[in-house]
Design an enzyme around this catalytic site. Structure first.
Site, PDB file in Angstrom:
ATOM      1  CB  THR A 116      -8.897  -4.382   4.513  1.00 15.12           C
ATOM      2  OG1 THR A 116      -7.721  -3.635   4.861  1.00 15.12           O
ATOM      3  CG2 THR A 116     -10.120  -3.580   4.883  1.00 15.12           C
TER       4      THR A 116
ATOM      5  CB  THR B  78      -4.808   9.064  25.274  1.00 15.75           C
ATOM      6  OG1 THR B  78      -4.395   7.709  25.235  1.00 15.75           O
ATOM      7  CG2 THR B  78      -4.690   9.654  23.879  1.00 15.75           C
ATOM      8  CB  THR B  79      -3.035  14.361  24.777  1.00 13.94           C
ATOM      9  OG1 THR B  79      -1.762  14.326  25.427  1.00 13.94           O
ATOM     10  CG2 THR B  79      -3.473  15.802  24.599  1.00 13.94           C
TER      11      THR B  79
ATOM     12  CB  SER C   5     -16.108 -11.511  18.598  1.00  5.07           C
ATOM     13  OG  SER C   5     -15.647 -10.564  17.665  1.00  5.07           O
TER      14      SER C   5
ATOM     15  CB  SER D  35     -16.771  -0.642   7.129  1.00  5.84           C
ATOM     16  OG  SER D  35     -15.710  -1.547   7.411  1.00  5.84           O
TER      17      SER D  35
ATOM     18  CG  HIS E 201     -18.754   2.141   8.947  1.00  5.28           C
ATOM     19  ND1 HIS E 201     -18.086   2.878   7.997  1.00  5.28           N
ATOM     20  CD2 HIS E 201     -17.813   1.417   9.602  1.00  5.28           C
ATOM     21  CE1 HIS E 201     -16.795   2.590   8.057  1.00  5.28           C
ATOM     22  NE2 HIS E 201     -16.600   1.717   9.021  1.00  5.28           N
TER      23      HIS E 201
ATOM     24  CE  LYS F 143     -15.310   4.971   9.637  1.00  4.64           C
ATOM     25  NZ  LYS F 143     -14.305   5.229  10.672  1.00  4.64           N
TER      26      LYS F 143
ATOM     27  CB  THR G  55     -16.429   7.209  14.734  1.00  2.52           C
ATOM     28  OG1 THR G  55     -15.329   8.058  14.392  1.00  2.52           O
ATOM     29  CG2 THR G  55     -17.313   7.083  13.498  1.00  2.52           C
TER      30      THR G  55
ATOM     31  NE  ARG H 135      -3.422  -2.410   2.726  1.00  3.55           N
ATOM     32  CZ  ARG H 135      -4.374  -2.599   3.625  1.00  3.55           C
ATOM     33  NH1 ARG H 135      -4.708  -1.613   4.428  1.00  3.55           N
ATOM     34  NH2 ARG H 135      -4.994  -3.758   3.718  1.00  3.55           N
TER      35      ARG H 135
END
Length: 410
Positions: free
Chosen positions: A373, A287-288, A146, A199, A227, A258, A255, A29
């Site tokens: 993917t 994490t900041t 899962s 997705s 999504h 998106k 999220t 890639r």
């Protein structure tokens, strides 16, 4: 002066051999230098060299509604950065929590009908940190069920809980899920992890049926709506809102990058779960936090999307129009009821070549989607028409596919 000692660690050789193997498989890639033009979305500028750029049409972006170039959203970010600065200054425990963080968390909780929400720096981080933290609680006495096609971020979170067992059920197969739930040990805590819109294939889970199984076998439900948020439901709360079952899901993750077009991830749930994650999830604590400018833009976007159903209506009109154009041209694609239109190529090297020719000859950007993917043999172009794709752009894409796809595919 002595000669420098030359030492070559075996990892260098390993990397070289691995990269050569990836190249041979047609899976190497390479980034394509692109810059989105906010006034002309989905037009991007492709950098050819240091002095030359050419416009191209992007066909695989996840900013499904184009909220990232909405003037009110951009202005919210500009005003916040002028007032509060460019960064957050640290974690929320160290640098303090900004009122904008709390306002966005409250807005997202309300969107999903939950008591509370928690922001993470990305959707990947929210899945990985939340699942790992949950599944390492109670001495790891968990068993996760899962879906076979769950996102890598969910898998990473599940695998990170080393003492918890994981059972993978066949993709969207309720019968297989129930069989595995019924055969699970009675003394373990159970969690079902799944997505609403997947997705790569664009198919949609039966959330209500999965929740019914969770209730029957006393399992916690963890739903990834990344999504779907912004696109489904009367306010963009996702498929769970559209289907009227959000109240049956224990934890809804989403999220801001998106459907809402900005950046960041989040989870929503009952207050005690969110508070536990806030105090125990390393991926949140260390994490900041998201910069106030990003949070301000996301908050404006969420509020606009909730109020303006015409954005969703326009999106699906464009999707249906594009799908019909593909049908009329006899171009094969996976029929979905989502915003994702996969055109299967089926071979990695061919997929890469078609993608490159689209870019070089037709000024169309649709990157190849290859293993890991998607499974080998299902390599594809993953197309995502949005409200800004015109009929002319769609016709140009159809004509290009007709010219480039192998004739035996028709």
């Amino acid at each position: 002066m002595s000669e420098p000692i030359i030492f070559s660690h075996p990892f260098y050789a390993y990397c070289k051999e691995a990269l050569e193997d990836i190249e041979k498989q047609g899976r190497y890639r390479r980034f394509t230098p692109l810059s989105r033009q906010s006034m002309h979305y989905p037009v991007y500028d492709r950098k050819i060299n240091a002095k030359e750029e050419t416009p191209i049409i992007a066909w695989s972006a996840n900013d499904y509604l184009g909220m990232g170039i909405e003037p009110e959203v951009m202005n919210a970010a500009i005003m916040a950065i002028q007032k509060y600065g460019a960064g957050a200054g640290g974690t929320r425990n160290i640098a303090g929590t900004h009122p904008l963080h709390e306002a966005l968390e409250a807005e997202l909780a309300d969107l999903h009908g939950k008591e509370a929400g928690l922001l993470f720096v990305s959707g990947y981080a929210s899945n990985q940190a939340s699942l790992q933290t949950i599944l390492t609680s109670m001495s790891g006495n968990w068993m996760t069920f899962s879906d076979q096609q769950n996102h890598n971020s969910m898998i990473a979170g599940i695998k990170g809980a080393k003492n918890a067992d994981c059972v993978v059920f066949k993709h969207n197969d309720l019968q297989d899920l129930e069989h595995k739930l019924a055969n699970a040990p009675k003394n373990v805590a159970k969690l079902i992890a799944f997505e609403s819109v997947y997705s790569m294939d664009g198919d949609i889970a039966d959330i209500g049926a999965i929740c019914a199984l969770a209730h029957k076998y006393n399992a916690l439900t963890y739903l990834d709506e990344v999504h779907a948020v912004g696109l489904y439901g009367k306010e963009g709360g996702g498929v769970s809102q559209r289907d009227g079952v959000a109240n049956q899901v224990d934890i809804i993750e989403g999220t801001l990058a998106k459907g809402f077009g900005v950046h960041g991830g989040y989870v929503t749930a009952k207050r005690e779960i969110i508070e536990y994650l806030r105090l125990a999830a390393a991926g949140f604590i260390f994490t900041t936090s998201l910069p106030p400018s990003v949070v301000a833009a996301a908050l404006k976007s969420v509020r606009l999307v909730r109020q303006q159903n015409w954005r969703r209506e326009k999106l699906f009109e464009r999707i249906h129009t594009f799908q019909e154009k593909l049908r009329q041209a006899n171009i094969p694609f996976i029929e979905t009821k989502s915003q994702i239109v996969p055109v299967i190529i089926g071979e990695a090297e061919l997929c890469k070549k078609i993608s490159q020719r689209l870019l070089d000859e037709y000024k169309i950007y649709a990157p190849p989607i290859n293993y890991p993917t998607v499974p080998k043999g299902t390599e594809r172009l993953r197309l995502t028409p949005n409200p800004y794709h015109t009929d002319k752009m769609m016709d140009d894409m159809v004509d290009a596919l007709k010219a480039l796809l192998p004739k035996n595919e028709f």
